[in-house]
Design a protein around this motif. Structure first.
Motif, PDB file in Angstrom:
ATOM      1  N   MET A   1       0.860  -1.181   0.000  1.00 15.01           N
ATOM      2  CA  MET A   1       0.000   0.000   0.000  1.00 15.01           C
ATOM      3  C   MET A   1       0.897   1.232   0.000  1.00 15.01           C
TER       4      MET A   1
ATOM      5  N   CYS B   1       1.611   8.296   1.385  1.00 18.99           N
ATOM      6  CA  CYS B   1       1.078   9.533   0.798  1.00 18.99           C
ATOM      7  C   CYS B   1       2.058  10.121  -0.210  1.00 18.99           C
TER       8      CYS B   1
ATOM      9  N   VAL C   1      -5.371   0.127  -6.730  1.00 20.56           N
ATOM     10  CA  VAL C   1      -4.944   0.705  -5.456  1.00 20.56           C
ATOM     11  C   VAL C   1      -5.511  -0.107  -4.293  1.00 20.56           C
ATOM     12  N   ARG C   2      -4.731  -0.140  -3.216  1.00 18.73           N
ATOM     13  CA  ARG C   2      -5.156  -0.768  -1.964  1.00 18.73           C
ATOM     14  C   ARG C   2      -5.024   0.275  -0.876  1.00 18.73           C
ATOM     15  N   GLN C   3      -6.085   0.454  -0.111  1.00 19.64           N
ATOM     16  CA  GLN C   3      -6.124   1.523   0.881  1.00 19.64           C
ATOM     17  C   GLN C   3      -6.314   0.960   2.282  1.00 19.64           C
ATOM     18  N   GLN C   4      -5.533   1.498   3.208  1.00 13.67           N
ATOM     19  CA  GLN C   4      -5.692   1.181   4.625  1.00 13.67           C
ATOM     20  C   GLN C   4      -5.202   2.387   5.424  1.00 13.67           C
TER      21      GLN C   4
ATOM     22  N   ASP D   1      -4.169   5.900   6.166  1.00 16.53           N
ATOM     23  CA  ASP D   1      -3.733   6.975   5.271  1.00 16.53           C
ATOM     24  C   ASP D   1      -2.838   6.453   4.149  1.00 16.53           C
ATOM     25  N   HIS D   2      -2.731   5.143   3.999  1.00 17.27           N
ATOM     26  CA  HIS D   2      -1.969   4.556   2.898  1.00 17.27           C
ATOM     27  C   HIS D   2      -2.903   4.258   1.728  1.00 17.27           C
ATOM     28  N   GLY D   3      -2.400   4.500   0.523  1.00 18.59           N
ATOM     29  CA  GLY D   3      -3.163   4.188  -0.680  1.00 18.59           C
ATOM     30  C   GLY D   3      -4.277   5.155  -0.992  1.00 18.59           C
ATOM     31  N   VAL D   4      -4.243   6.376  -0.424  1.00 15.33           N
ATOM     32  CA  VAL D   4      -5.310   7.352  -0.628  1.00 15.33           C
ATOM     33  C   VAL D   4      -4.987   8.219  -1.849  1.00 15.33           C
TER      34      VAL D   4
ATOM     35  N   ARG E   1     -10.149  -0.705  -7.126  1.00 11.25           N
ATOM     36  CA  ARG E   1      -9.827  -0.823  -5.701  1.00 11.25           C
ATOM     37  C   ARG E   1      -9.929  -2.291  -5.281  1.00 11.25           C
TER      38      ARG E   1
END
Length: 461
Positions: free
Chosen positions: A276, A279, A300-303, A305-308, A325
């Protein structure tokens, strides 16, 4: 036919190529038991429904409590598998009426060498990575390099490996860089030295891709105990390539969108199932994609504030950018004629999938064996273009935009070279190809174990 036990590691990136090998061994008549944890049983279901219970069986083992993949929890999983699974497997073997005659297990499961030794059986290592990264990994644990300067940029050289590769300390596997006086470090070293002491090794690679490194490993193992059987990828008519998983867009919509694009005009961007982006990484990547003007698919993979994605990014690239996603049908995307380049973290499965599809790579390795893979792609095979390295070398958006735009131009040299490598990959797995011959040789050796065992039993009787 010989009966063998197959033991994969927990992560899908290790299980899937080992199950592809299992399929090839089943098709050649071997009898196989697969030891697998409940969370991964669904990956085995297609095989269980395709082969008889007389030929394919499974043994469900308990799932380690720490089923995550940070460095510390990763080691905890490895130790938990050893402590929990070893006695279960030992009891299973001793109570089995016709137990397997060999163990084939992932290279993160070095402890299975000791299990095999206790049972007086040969153990085969399965490497889901190539021979080059495997050589680097093995030499780390054998030569025990030390950081003389204590700085992250201290360079470690491996002069006993062809091309004498070297890496800054921060690119050496984090598994090695944990404290040396810890029991975890000793456990890891024992496991990787056990790999080197095992009866043989099977690579998810092919001779024409890594000939010099495969020969290097052969010199260490013995020429008749090393097999390169890759690329282990799904066939083009496999329905699982185009369906399954969870995505923000159905597979048919992704492929329909690709159908609307010109040949080799799309850059596919994906960083595997674990990575991931920070920023800083995401901001430069998104800005580079926006400035480049190219068509792209971004997975994209979000967790947290990562992958935003930056605010408003999707609106600004609407029409030429497709955002996915979660899971993406990567093999199907790479095989589509509209895809002209692949911005990748250089995981070995992704590397093989891109080569098999004839797609040049833009390399941005993040960890593990990925720095070695990128070096192979860019410096030796010349089918890749270097973009970034983890968080230490984040590409500047303007420069990234230029690279992205150039990667989809006609007659890109890297595309010409990777098309030739694609032909070699497809030839390797055809009847009489290098990987096909290696598979036949592997099955022959395993069946010889059965005959030798029967001869010994007859002599005792």
């Amino acid at each position: 036919m010989a009966h063998i036990l197959v033991i994969p590691f927990l992560s899908s990136g290790h299980i899937i190529p080992l199950l592809n090998l299992t399929t090839n061994l089943l098709n050649r008549g071997l009898v196989i038991t697969v030891a697998i944890t409940p969370n991964n049983l669904h990956l085995l279901d297609p095989l269980l429904s395709s082969y008889s219970s007389a030929q394919l069986r499974h043994l469900v083992l308990p799932l380690p409590e720490n089923n995550t993949f940070s460095v510390n929890s990763f080691i905890a999983n490895m130790r938990c598998m050893h402590e929990t699974h070893y006695p279960i497997l030992l009891d299973w073997f001793n109570s089995h009426a016709s137990p397997p005659l060999a163990i084939l297990s992932d290279f993160f499961l070095g402890w299975t060498y000791h299990l095999a030794s206790q049972l007086r059986l040969p153990r085969l290592v399965f490497s889901p990575s190539g021979a080059f990264p495997y050589s680097v990994f093995s030499h780390v644990w054998d030569e025990l390099p030390q950081n003389d300067s204590a700085g992250e940029d201290f360079v470690v050289s491996f002069r006993n490996i062809p091309s004498s590769p070297s890496y800054p300390w921060w690119q050496i596997t984090p598994l090695y860089r944990i404290p040396r006086d810890s029991s975890e470090w000793e456990f890891l070293r024992d496991g990787f030295l056990a790999n080197m002491a095992s009866w043989g090794i099977v690579f998810n690679s092919f001779t024409e891709l890594e000939r010099v490194y495969i020969d290097h490993v052969k010199n260490e193992f013995g020429n008749d105990h090393v097999w390169a059987i890759g690329p282990g990828i799904p066939p083009s008519d496999d329905d699982s390539v185009n369906c399954g998983g969870t995505s923000s867009a159905p597979c048919h919509e992704v492929l329909t969108w690709l159908d609307s694009c010109e040949d080799h005009s799309v850059v596919y961007v994906a960083f595997g199932s674990e990575v991931m982006l920070t920023c800083g990484q995401m901001d430069e990547l998104a800005a580079g994609l926006e400035k480049s003007g190219v068509n792209f698919i971004l997975c994209v993979r979000q967790q947290g504030d990562h992958g935003v994605l930056p605010e408003g990014f999707e609106d600004r690239v609407a029409g030429r950018g497709s955002i996915i996603r979660g899971w993406a049908p990567q093999v199907a995307i790479l095989r589509h004629q509209s895809v002209g380049a692949f911005l990748t973290h250089c995981g070995w499965n992704s590397v093989l999938e891109a080569i098999s599809a004839g797609v040049p790579m833009l390399t941005w390795p993040m960890g593990a064996d990925q720095f070695t893979n990128a070096q192979l792609l860019v410096d030796e095979l010349k089918v890749g273009i270097r973009v970034g390295e983890s968080t230490r070398k984040i590409p500047e958006s303007n420069e990234l935009a230029k690279i992205l735009a150039k990667s989809v131009e006609a007659n890109v040299p890297e595309r010409v070279r990777v098309k030739k490598l694609q032909e070699a990959a497809m030839s390797a797995i055809k009847k009489g190809g290098s990987s096909d011959v290696h598979l036949d040789s592997l099955v022959e050796r395993l069946n010889k174990l059965k005959h030798d065992h029967e001869d010994i039993s007859d002599g005792v009787n």
